[in-house]
Write a protein that holds these residues in place. Structure first.
Motif, short mmCIF file in Angstrom:
data_model
loop_
_atom_site.label_atom_id
_atom_site.label_comp_id
_atom_site.label_asym_id
_atom_site.label_seq_id
_atom_site.Cartn_x
_atom_site.Cartn_y
_atom_site.Cartn_z
N ILE A 4 0.85 -1.20 0.00
CA ILE A 4 0.00 0.00 0.00
C ILE A 4 0.87 1.23 0.00
O ILE A 4 1.74 1.40 0.87
CB ILE A 4 -0.93 0.02 1.23
CG1 ILE A 4 -1.80 -1.23 1.23
CG2 ILE A 4 -1.78 1.28 1.26
CD1 ILE A 4 -2.63 -1.36 2.47
N SER A 13 -8.27 2.34 5.06
CA SER A 13 -8.33 2.38 3.59
C SER A 13 -9.79 2.37 3.16
O SER A 13 -10.60 1.60 3.69
CB SER A 13 -7.61 1.18 2.98
OG SER A 13 -6.24 1.19 3.30
N VAL A 15 -11.98 1.85 -0.18
CA VAL A 15 -11.82 1.33 -1.53
C VAL A 15 -13.15 1.36 -2.25
O VAL A 15 -14.14 0.74 -1.81
CB VAL A 15 -11.26 -0.11 -1.50
CG1 VAL A 15 -11.22 -0.70 -2.92
CG2 VAL A 15 -9.88 -0.13 -0.89
N LEU A 25 -10.22 -3.15 -9.87
CA LEU A 25 -9.40 -2.50 -8.85
C LEU A 25 -7.97 -2.32 -9.32
O LEU A 25 -7.40 -3.17 -10.00
CB LEU A 25 -9.40 -3.32 -7.56
CG LEU A 25 -10.75 -3.50 -6.84
CD1 LEU A 25 -10.55 -4.32 -5.57
CD2 LEU A 25 -11.37 -2.15 -6.51
N SER A 26 -7.38 -1.20 -8.91
CA SER A 26 -5.95 -0.99 -9.16
C SER A 26 -5.15 -1.91 -8.25
O SER A 26 -5.67 -2.41 -7.24
CB SER A 26 -5.59 0.47 -8.87
OG SER A 26 -5.70 0.74 -7.48
N ALA A 28 -2.95 -1.10 -6.09
CA ALA A 28 -2.90 -0.52 -4.75
C ALA A 28 -4.20 -0.73 -4.00
O ALA A 28 -4.21 -1.03 -2.80
CB ALA A 28 -2.59 0.98 -4.84
N ALA A 29 -5.33 -0.60 -4.70
CA ALA A 29 -6.63 -0.82 -4.05
C ALA A 29 -6.78 -2.29 -3.64
O ALA A 29 -7.25 -2.61 -2.54
CB ALA A 29 -7.75 -0.41 -4.98
N CYS A 78 -10.23 -1.77 6.26
CA CYS A 78 -10.64 -1.39 4.91
C CYS A 78 -12.15 -1.26 4.89
O CYS A 78 -12.87 -2.12 5.41
CB CYS A 78 -10.19 -2.43 3.89
SG CYS A 78 -10.70 -2.06 2.19
N ASP A 84 -17.12 5.98 -6.33
CA ASP A 84 -16.36 7.04 -5.66
C ASP A 84 -16.91 7.21 -4.24
O ASP A 84 -18.03 7.70 -4.07
CB ASP A 84 -16.48 8.35 -6.44
CG ASP A 84 -15.64 9.46 -5.84
OD1 ASP A 84 -15.14 9.30 -4.71
OD2 ASP A 84 -15.48 10.50 -6.50
N PHE A 106 -9.12 4.99 -2.38
CA PHE A 106 -8.91 4.44 -3.72
C PHE A 106 -10.25 4.46 -4.46
O PHE A 106 -10.96 3.45 -4.51
CB PHE A 106 -8.37 3.02 -3.62
CG PHE A 106 -7.12 2.90 -2.80
CD1 PHE A 106 -5.87 3.06 -3.37
CD2 PHE A 106 -7.20 2.64 -1.43
CE1 PHE A 106 -4.71 2.96 -2.60
CE2 PHE A 106 -6.05 2.53 -0.65
CZ PHE A 106 -4.80 2.70 -1.24
#
Length: 414
Positions: A4, A13, A15, A25-26, A28-29, A78, A84, A106
């Protein structure tokens, strides 16, 4: 899996996840989900992220509460959200309790962004409105010719409710597009008109796009202050249209302010105050029970059902209300203690506007102005009316208006 990319101390976090699940998802996410000891989310979100979850999955409680998340501060937590998280999402709710320095967010594309992309609409030129868990009446101010609206709904009945509402307010010819399960394998777009709505089996996850076409004579709300008196149900106790327009100008609404409308009558001042900007808030205080009920009905009919109506006589009814930024005193100013209580309650730097039609109230305002300062204005109107087969001017009762701003450092009456 990638680490992360967040400074130490960011225990939370947030997400955003779409209908395409973990595929969208990216890295990082995805890492944030896998690294969490606790993962909070709705049942659907938890199912979408299930392949990545290594810690304990915690569905949201009913009724919804953030208490368990906040109690886990310091652990790796998380929170899953739709799209968004900071656009009508849980991220904004969490940010009221958790400093930004303790969060790593994220976001995924919002439903608004996906709808704009599918329709080819410039997102900044559309009105983005959430009707999720909110009264449908809030849609009315947005029904303007040529407007493009993207609407979040609560369930599968939402699109039909939007269609019926638009049709009932003279916008039945409007183009209506239902966008379901955006971004996922079950995505579907269907188009109709508001008046011709005949879609069935609408999924619970949907967005409605409305391109407004107004019928001739549609009861649209103008953007300027001074709505027609006929738009308000009233018993004669109403600030008339032209005086109301001047009064709203004197009240000078600014973003996020709270208005007290004391002696609200039909509620016209508080209602138009709320229509000026969605960030504004208002409390209408009215002693007469019938008028108080009428105010609530007017507020719903004119698209601001969030107007708070307090039934009771000032000054007693003012006790316990949140301190106002602005006060309008339109009725009962001469009753014992009302003006002094209003002056005392007003925040430092706040604004007061009081209207008088009787000599007694006018004398009170003149005396108060001599004591505290401010501006006095007299408004006189005349309307053309029949006179023995011809036409003449019929004057209305003049209105005296006192406008005053409380000193910023004043703790009491000023």
């Amino acid at each position: 899996m990638a680490a992360i990319d967040a400074p130490a101390g960011r225990w939370l976090s947030i997400v955003g996840i779409g209908e395409d699940g973990v595929d969208g998802l990216s890295p990082a996410a995805a890492a944030a989900v896998s690294a969490a000891a606790l993962v909070f989310g709705g049942q659907r979100h938890l199912a979408l992220a299930a392949p990545l979850i290594r810690g304990a999955a915690r569905p949201w409680p009913s009724p919804f509460s953030l208490d368990d998340v906040l109690a886990a501060r310091g652990q790796a937590v998380c929170v899953l959200a739709s799209g968004d998280p900071f656009l009508y999402g849980v991220g904004a709710s969490l940010a009221r309790h958790v400093p930004a320095a303790e969060m790593a967010a994220f976001p995924a594309p919002s439903a608004f962004a996906l709808a704009s992309a599918r329709l080819g609409w410039a997102q900044q030129e559309a009105d983005l409105v959430s009707l999720h868990g909110r009264p449908l009446a809030r849609l009315r101010p947005f029904l303007q010719p040529g407007a493009r609206l993207i609407l979040l709904t609560s369930d599968g009945d939402g699109p039909r409710q939007v269609a019926d509402f638009a049709t009932a307010h003279g916008c039945g010819a409007s183009r209506l597009v239902v966008l379901e399960a955006l971004g996922g394998p079950a995505e579907r777009l269907r188009e109709t008109t508001a008046a011709g709505f005949d879609l069935s089996d609408v999924g619970a996850l949907n967005v409605v796009a409305l391109e407004v076409t107004a019928d001739a004579g549609a009861p649209l709300l103008p953007s300027a202050a001074g709505l027609a008196d006929e738009l308000f149900a009233h018993d004669g106790q109403i600030t008339k249209r032209e005086i109301r327009a001047v009064t709203l100008s004197s009240l000078a609404p600014r973003r996020g302010e709270l208005l007290w409308d004391i002696g609200a009558g039909a509620g016209s001042i508080a209602i138009e105050w709320l229509l000026a900007h969605p960030s504004l808030a208002a409390v209408a205080i009215e002693a007469d029970p019938d008028r108080a009920r009428r105010i609530a009905a007017n507020a719903t009919a004119l698209g601001v059902p969030h107007l708070r109506v307090v039934e009771g006589a000032a000054p007693g009814a003012l006790a316990g209300l949140p301190a106002p930024d602005v006060i309008f005193l339109g009725g009962g100013a001469s009753a014992p203690g009302v003006l002094d209580a209003a002056l005392s309650a007003l925040k430092g730097g706040g604004r007061m506007v009081a209207n008088a039609v009787t000599l007694e109230t006018e004398a009170l305002l003149i005396a108060t102005r001599a004591r505290l300062g401010g501006d006095l204005l007299r408004m006189s109107l005349a309307r053309a009316a029949p006179v023995k087969g011809m036409t003449g001017w019929r004057p209305a009762m003049p209105v005296t208006q006192w406008r005053w701003q409380k000193p910023p450092d004043a703790g009491g009456e000023g």
